[in-house]
Design a protein around this motif. Structure first.
Motif, PDB file in Angstrom:
ATOM      1  N   VAL A 591       0.853  -1.189   0.000  1.00  0.00           N
ATOM      2  CA  VAL A 591       0.000   0.000   0.000  1.00  0.00           C
ATOM      3  C   VAL A 591       0.891   1.241   0.000  1.00  0.00           C
ATOM      4  N   GLY A 592       0.638   2.138  -0.960  1.00  0.00           N
ATOM      5  CA  GLY A 592       1.281   3.439  -0.977  1.00  0.00           C
ATOM      6  C   GLY A 592       0.273   4.503  -0.587  1.00  0.00           C
ATOM      7  N   ILE A 593       0.661   5.423   0.341  1.00  0.00           N
ATOM      8  CA  ILE A 593      -0.272   6.397   0.898  1.00  0.00           C
ATOM      9  C   ILE A 593       0.234   7.802   0.602  1.00  0.00           C
ATOM     10  N   ALA A 594      -0.680   8.659   0.142  1.00  0.00           N
ATOM     11  CA  ALA A 594      -0.350  10.068  -0.086  1.00  0.00           C
ATOM     12  C   ALA A 594      -1.567  10.902   0.315  1.00  0.00           C
ATOM     13  N   ALA A 595      -1.292  12.125   0.786  1.00  0.00           N
ATOM     14  CA  ALA A 595      -2.374  13.016   1.215  1.00  0.00           C
ATOM     15  C   ALA A 595      -2.123  14.414   0.674  1.00  0.00           C
ATOM     16  N   ASP A 596      -3.190  15.235   0.667  1.00  0.00           N
ATOM     17  CA  ASP A 596      -3.060  16.625   0.211  1.00  0.00           C
ATOM     18  C   ASP A 596      -2.096  17.373   1.120  1.00  0.00           C
ATOM     19  N   THR A 597      -1.060  17.915   0.519  1.00  0.00           N
ATOM     20  CA  THR A 597      -0.114  18.742   1.281  1.00  0.00           C
ATOM     21  C   THR A 597       0.154  20.065   0.590  1.00  0.00           C
ATOM     22  N   ASP A 598      -0.250  20.208  -0.649  1.00  0.00           N
ATOM     23  CA  ASP A 598       0.026  21.431  -1.394  1.00  0.00           C
ATOM     24  C   ASP A 598      -1.022  22.488  -1.077  1.00  0.00           C
ATOM     25  N   ALA A 599      -0.701  23.707  -1.476  1.00  0.00           N
ATOM     26  CA  ALA A 599      -1.642  24.810  -1.249  1.00  0.00           C
ATOM     27  C   ALA A 599      -2.805  24.761  -2.218  1.00  0.00           C
ATOM     28  N   VAL A 600      -2.629  24.076  -3.320  1.00  0.00           N
ATOM     29  CA  VAL A 600      -3.699  23.924  -4.306  1.00  0.00           C
ATOM     30  C   VAL A 600      -3.890  22.443  -4.591  1.00  0.00           C
ATOM     31  N   ALA A 601      -5.078  22.088  -5.039  1.00  0.00           N
ATOM     32  CA  ALA A 601      -5.373  20.688  -5.333  1.00  0.00           C
ATOM     33  C   ALA A 601      -4.655  20.259  -6.596  1.00  0.00           C
ATOM     34  N   ASP A 602      -4.041  19.092  -6.540  1.00  0.00           N
ATOM     35  CA  ASP A 602      -3.357  18.525  -7.710  1.00  0.00           C
ATOM     36  C   ASP A 602      -3.608  17.026  -7.719  1.00  0.00           C
ATOM     37  N   PRO A 603      -4.774  16.582  -8.267  1.00  0.00           N
ATOM     38  CA  PRO A 603      -5.099  15.151  -8.248  1.00  0.00           C
ATOM     39  C   PRO A 603      -4.040  14.291  -8.932  1.00  0.00           C
ATOM     40  N   THR A 604      -3.482  14.796 -10.021  1.00  0.00           N
ATOM     41  CA  THR A 604      -2.464  14.012 -10.727  1.00  0.00           C
ATOM     42  C   THR A 604      -1.253  13.780  -9.831  1.00  0.00           C
ATOM     43  N   ARG A 605      -0.804  14.831  -9.137  1.00  0.00           N
ATOM     44  CA  ARG A 605       0.339  14.694  -8.234  1.00  0.00           C
ATOM     45  C   ARG A 605       0.010  13.750  -7.089  1.00  0.00           C
ATOM     46  N   LEU A 606      -1.229  13.792  -6.587  1.00  0.00           N
ATOM     47  CA  LEU A 606      -1.633  12.899  -5.507  1.00  0.00           C
ATOM     48  C   LEU A 606      -1.509  11.443  -5.950  1.00  0.00           C
ATOM     49  N   LEU A 607      -1.975  11.136  -7.163  1.00  0.00           N
ATOM     50  CA  LEU A 607      -1.845   9.772  -7.687  1.00  0.00           C
ATOM     51  C   LEU A 607      -0.392   9.368  -7.852  1.00  0.00           C
ATOM     52  N   VAL A 608       0.401  10.267  -8.405  1.00  0.00           N
ATOM     53  CA  VAL A 608       1.821   9.957  -8.629  1.00  0.00           C
ATOM     54  C   VAL A 608       2.522   9.710  -7.302  1.00  0.00           C
ATOM     55  N   ASN A 609       2.238  10.545  -6.300  1.00  0.00           N
ATOM     56  CA  ASN A 609       2.885  10.369  -5.003  1.00  0.00           C
ATOM     57  C   ASN A 609       2.521   9.032  -4.376  1.00  0.00           C
ATOM     58  N   ALA A 610       1.243   8.654  -4.451  1.00  0.00           N
ATOM     59  CA  ALA A 610       0.829   7.363  -3.907  1.00  0.00           C
ATOM     60  C   ALA A 610       1.494   6.224  -4.657  1.00  0.00           C
ATOM     61  N   ASP A 611       1.651   6.357  -5.973  1.00  0.00           N
ATOM     62  CA  ASP A 611       2.301   5.317  -6.770  1.00  0.00           C
ATOM     63  C   ASP A 611       3.774   5.203  -6.388  1.00  0.00           C
ATOM     64  N   ILE A 612       4.429   6.340  -6.148  1.00  0.00           N
ATOM     65  CA  ILE A 612       5.837   6.308  -5.736  1.00  0.00           C
ATOM     66  C   ILE A 612       5.968   5.625  -4.376  1.00  0.00           C
ATOM     67  N   ALA A 613       5.063   5.952  -3.458  1.00  0.00           N
ATOM     68  CA  ALA A 613       5.096   5.308  -2.148  1.00  0.00           C
ATOM     69  C   ALA A 613       4.849   3.803  -2.274  1.00  0.00           C
ATOM     70  N   LEU A 614       3.942   3.391  -3.164  1.00  0.00           N
ATOM     71  CA  LEU A 614       3.693   1.965  -3.404  1.00  0.00           C
ATOM     72  C   LEU A 614       4.952   1.285  -3.919  1.00  0.00           C
ATOM     73  N   TYR A 615       5.635   1.921  -4.848  1.00  0.00           N
ATOM     74  CA  TYR A 615       6.867   1.346  -5.405  1.00  0.00           C
ATOM     75  C   TYR A 615       7.894   1.148  -4.293  1.00  0.00           C
ATOM     76  N   ARG A 616       7.990   2.128  -3.349  1.00  0.00           N
ATOM     77  CA  ARG A 616       8.937   1.995  -2.259  1.00  0.00           C
ATOM     78  C   ARG A 616       8.520   0.872  -1.314  1.00  0.00           C
ATOM     79  N   ALA A 617       7.213   0.723  -1.066  1.00  0.00           N
ATOM     80  CA  ALA A 617       6.743  -0.362  -0.205  1.00  0.00           C
ATOM     81  C   ALA A 617       7.104  -1.718  -0.797  1.00  0.00           C
ATOM     82  N   LYS A 618       6.956  -1.880  -2.098  1.00  0.00           N
ATOM     83  CA  LYS A 618       7.300  -3.145  -2.743  1.00  0.00           C
ATOM     84  C   LYS A 618       8.802  -3.401  -2.661  1.00  0.00           C
ATOM     85  N   SER A 619       9.595  -2.340  -2.863  1.00  0.00           N
ATOM     86  CA  SER A 619      11.048  -2.528  -2.839  1.00  0.00           C
ATOM     87  C   SER A 619      11.556  -2.840  -1.432  1.00  0.00           C
ATOM     88  N   ARG A 620      10.782  -2.523  -0.394  1.00  0.00           N
ATOM     89  CA  ARG A 620      11.191  -2.783   0.994  1.00  0.00           C
ATOM     90  C   ARG A 620      10.670  -4.117   1.513  1.00  0.00           C
TER      91      ARG A 620
END
Length: 896
Positions: A591-620
């Motif tokens: 499971v990769g987890i990401a939450a809103d942290t920017d000053a403006v909404a960026d759904p694409t960035r939210l998806l990318v961040n969660a995908d990056i976190a998922l990739y790190r979870a798999k590699s660990r």
């Protein structure tokens, strides 16, 4: 049109009235005669013009054909001489060419090109630049030269821009050498250049162009369909005189017209036209005047006849309207009840000819029983209120058929007469039937519309949901995230969990797709149960799911602790075994987890961040969750920066080859080098592959770096050999991806690598025990090109005895991990000795990597190792440093 003809035109328009018919006929006859005479004069004049242009153009054509054909025939003798005299000297060629120049004044030069390369030309002065011209490399002349070679026929081309300057027509003659009974062999070409300006001048083309517009098309003797090369191509669009110039290998098309065009000379026909116009006036004026006097009388008679025609037209229209109308007329005396029906109404009711209804009772008896009372009531109401009568009802015909009738009428009363109602009836059965059909069609349409709405709802549901699990799909997820972006400004925040199934592929491959589908359905059900009803679950890929949590105000559910508990619950539930057809299936999730942290909404960035976190979870280690945090962001930024720098480094050729020498285990002489990639980083200095290779592989540019290193190795080998340094070969790493390249062999063939100078090391996980036809084919072709194949890191990776038997490499390299312990470990020493023996038994040379001390070198020599490489002898160095190193060792050896 001239003034006299304009006057005639006005008279003709005046004579167009019937009274002026004689003048009109006379005018037409005169005009036709004048036009015919004028047209004949123009035809004669134009035919004379074309004959003069044809005569002049024919002379030019004849001269062009004669000069070109004569020059070509002269050169054919030279071609025959060359095919007999194989070793033609410069002086002999000059003598033969000089004789041809004495005969023809149009030659610019004559050249001979053995094997398609010009070696002799006459005269040499002014044509020096033609020497060495390779027709196969000259884009402007290559096609014609190859055509002459391939067809065996003389090819006439031009005009072309000559290498030595100027323009000319070129006749290229293929030359064949005959030897006994052997078939003729292609020797080369003889090219005769005819000077363009001389040919144009001698043929009279330039002189004729002063009087005529002349254009010639058919560049390279391609005839009328070819490109224009002389004059204005617009001449061909003005109906010119056209002639074909026949050439020895094709033709030109020449077109000519007068400079002023084909128009008649100004004033050439003015006198004849003036005479014809004058005669027309003498004839027409009296006729027009006579018609003028008769016009008044004809106008009066016409008015009388018009009035008579109008009366007849109105009578005819009234009769046609009554005859074609399907409306029946009736009249009723409201006091006596007496009826009057016309014939059309009687036919409408299909009454016998001897029967005419005379009262309302007779009429009511023909009305359908169900409509009778209403029809009579509507009639009485109209009579009582003295209003307009209108009624629709059915009648029963004598044959029993039912027809629908529409009736309307009005009440009038003449002075001294009883009131009467007059009206009309007409059959509206077809309209009633049509209305009924429309009503039924509307009912059907409404039913179908309801079906379409249901189908639309089903389609929309299917478009937004996964057909297997029933969960929303990626499109639905995009809609949800877009809505979140719109509500972000109102305080809504979101967290996203990207869930990926572990070991799903193994279940799919072993138990089949049906089992995989069952696992996906189970995973979807688990997510539905764990995730709250306020939250969103979607399947976005084969075995990937996304959970979206959105909150406004109360953000506790978006805190890290709650998200971690939710992710752990998902991981724990997914670990539980699932039974499928008697098989216990187990899989996990990352499971990769990401939450809103920017000053403006960026759904694409939210998806990318969660995908990056998922990739790190798999590699660990998988079966865990990972938050996207600043550390990951920093790593991504660093990786992005490194990727950009790698691409810039490739563009600016910052990747260079360093070389580590390889030595004979017995003599310690240099027997080759291994080319190693190094990055001359603009700020970090020289970097080894460990610093950039992982990102380069992700960018898919390792092949590009390998090609750069190979190119540098070839160039450096050539430089060392030219400097007299004994460095016989270089080993270059090649990746598995490059061995899968279908264009690899074509690229290597173009490099013209000398056999035995280059070796390819298979450095990646190339598992040759698996059947891979493309790799096997490429390796075989590499060997055929004289490139040796080596297996690197033998004993630690995928290389095996089976791969040695299949690949038959030139050399295998024992990995440094096996070499380092041999000084202190007899078992390790015995293992290395066994590897060396295996290599020798297969006829494969063995090289040891990582030779750190001379003690290692001594042991390896005793074990029978063929070659050594390591820090005990030399470290990797630049090409210049390697040249100095090799030169120093060579000088020491000579001094000793």
């Amino acid at each position: 049109m001239s003034k006299p003809f304009a006057t005639i035109g006005r008279l003709l328009r005046a004579a167009a009235r019937p009274a002026y018919l004689p003048s009109l006929v006379a005018a037409v006859v005169i005009a036709v005669a004048a036009w015919f005479a004028d047209a004949q004069n123009q035809v004669v004049y134009h035919e004379k013009q074309r004959a003069e242009v044809l005569a002049r153009a024919s002379i030019v054509r004849a001269r062009l054909e004669g000069y070109v054909s004569g020059n070509i025939q002269l050169v054919r003798g030279l071609v025959a001489t060359i095919s007999v005299e194989r070793g033609l000297s410069q002086s002999r060629f000059d003598a033969l060419a000089r004789a041809l120049f004495a005969t023809s004044a149009q030659f610019r030069s004559i050249a001979i090109a053995p094997n398609m390369v010009v070696t002799m030309t006459y005269p040499l002065r002014g044509n020096e630049r033609a020497i060495g011209l390779d027709y196969t490399r000259n884009e402007a002349q290559r096609d014609a030269a190859l055509k002459a070679r391939d067809t065996g026929q003389m090819v006439f081309a031009g005009p072309v821009d000559l290498v030595q300057g100027g323009r000319g027509f070129i006749g290229r003659f293929p030359v064949y050498i005959f030897s006994g009974s052997n078939p003729p062999a292609f020797w080369g070409l003889v090219s005769a250049v005819i000077d363009v300006d001389k040919l144009y001048a001698d043929s009279g083309l330039l002189e004729a162009a002063d009087e005529l517009d002349i254009a010639i098309t058919g560049r390279d003797a391609t005839g009328a369909a070819g490109a224009p090369f002389f004059g204005d191509p617009a001449v061909f669009a003005d109906t010119p005189v056209e002639l074909d110039v026949l050439l020895p290998s094709g033709s030109w098309r020449i077109a000519a017209r007068p400079k002023a065009g084909w128009a008649a000379e100004p004033g050439a026909f003015a006198r004849s036209r003036a005479l014809m116009a004058l005669g027309a006036l003498f004839i027409l004026v009296p006729i027009v005047l006579a018609g003028r006097f008769a016009e008044d009388r004809q106008r009066f008679i016409g008015r009388l006849r018009g009035r008579e025609a109008e009366l007849k037209r109105l009578s005819r229209r009234l009769g046609l309207a009554l005859d074609t109308s399907r409306v029946g007329v009736w009249e009723c005396d409201l006091v006596t009840g007496e009826l009057f029906w016309d014939d059309r109404l009687r036919r409408l009711y299909q009454l016998p000819e001897d029967y005419t209804p005379s009262s309302l009772a007779d009429w009511s008896n023909m009305i359908h029983p169900d409509d009778r009372e209403r029809a009579l009531r509507e009639s009485r109401e109209a009579e009582k209120s003295r209003s307009r009568y209108s009624s629709d009802y059915r009648i029963v015909l004598p044959g029993g058929d039912v027809r629908h009738i529409r009736s309307t009428g009005s009440i009038y009363e003449d002075p001294g007469q009883s009131p009467r109602m007059i009206g009309v009836d007409w059959d509206v059965t077809s309209y009633v039937a049509l209305n009924e059909e429309l009503r039924q069609a509307n009912t059907i349409a409404e039913a179908r519309n309801a079906e379409l709405e249901a189908a639309k709802a089903s389609i929309e549901f299917n478009a937004l949901h996964d057909s297997l699990t029933g969960l929303p799909n990626r499109r639905y997820l995009d809609t949800v995230l877009s809505g979140h972006a719109e509500r972000f400004g109102h305080g809504e925040r979101a967290a996203l969990l990207h869930v990926d199934l572990d070991r799903f592929k193994q279940i799919n491959d072993t138990l089949g797709h049906a089992a995989g589908d069952a696992m996906l359905v189970h995973a979807a059900q688990v997510l539905r149960e764990i995730v709250g009803p306020r939250d969103f679950v979607a399947r976005v890929g084969g075995d990937e799911f996304v959970v979206v949590l959105r909150r406004t105000g109360d953000l506790d559910h978006l805190r890290g602790r709650h998200l971690a508990r939710l992710a752990d619950s998902i991981v724990e539930r997914m670990r539980e075994p699932v039974m499928y057809q008697g098989h216990e299936c187990r899989f996990g999730v990352s499971v990769g987890i990401a939450a809103d942290t920017d000053a403006v909404a960026d759904p694409t960035r939210l998806l990318v961040n969660a995908d990056i976190a998922l990739y790190r979870a798999k590699s660990r280690g998988r079966n865990r969750h990972q938050f996207f945090n600043d550390a990951l962001q920093a790593e991504i930024s660093a990786t992005k920066r490194m990727a950009d720098e790698i691409l810039a480094g490739i563009e600016h050729r910052q990747f260079v080859a360093h070389y580590q020498p390889q030595f004979d285990a017995t003599t310690h002489e240099i027997i080759g080098v291994e080319a190693l990639a190094r990055w001359n980083h603009p700020t970090d200095g020289t970097l080894a592959p460990a610093a950039f290779m992982r990102i380069a592989e992700e960018l898919n540019v390792v092949d590009t770096i390998d090609r750069h290193i190979l190119d540098q190795a070839l160039a450096d080998l050539a430089g060392w050999q030219k400097a007299g340094l004994a460095i016989p070969k270089a080993s270059v790493n090649v990746s598995a991806r490059r061995l899968h390249d279908e264009e690899l062999i074509n690229g290597l063939t173009a490099l013209d690598i000398a056999p035995g100078t280059i070796s390819f090391e298979l450095v990646e996980s190339i598992f040759l025990d698996e059947h891979d036809e493309l790799i096997a084919w490429n390796v075989d072709r590499i060997k055929q090109l004289g490139i040796d194949v080596e297996i690197d890191d033998f004993g630690t990776g995928y290389a095996s005895i089976v791969s040695l038997l299949k690949l038959r490499p030139r050399r295998l390299k024992i990995d440094r991990q096996l070499i380092m312990p041999i000084v202190r470990s007899p078992a390790q020493r015995q293992l290395v000795g066994s590897i060396i023996d295996i290599g020798h038994s297969l006829g494969v040379e063995v090289l040891a990597e990582g030779v750190e001390t001379m003690e290692h070198a001594h042991i390896l020599k005793q074990l029978g190792c063929d070659a050594l490489q390591g820090y005990a002898f030399a470290r990797p160095m630049s090409a210049a440093d390697l040249a100095t190193f090799a030169r120093t060792r060579q000088q020491r050896r000579l001094a000793s």
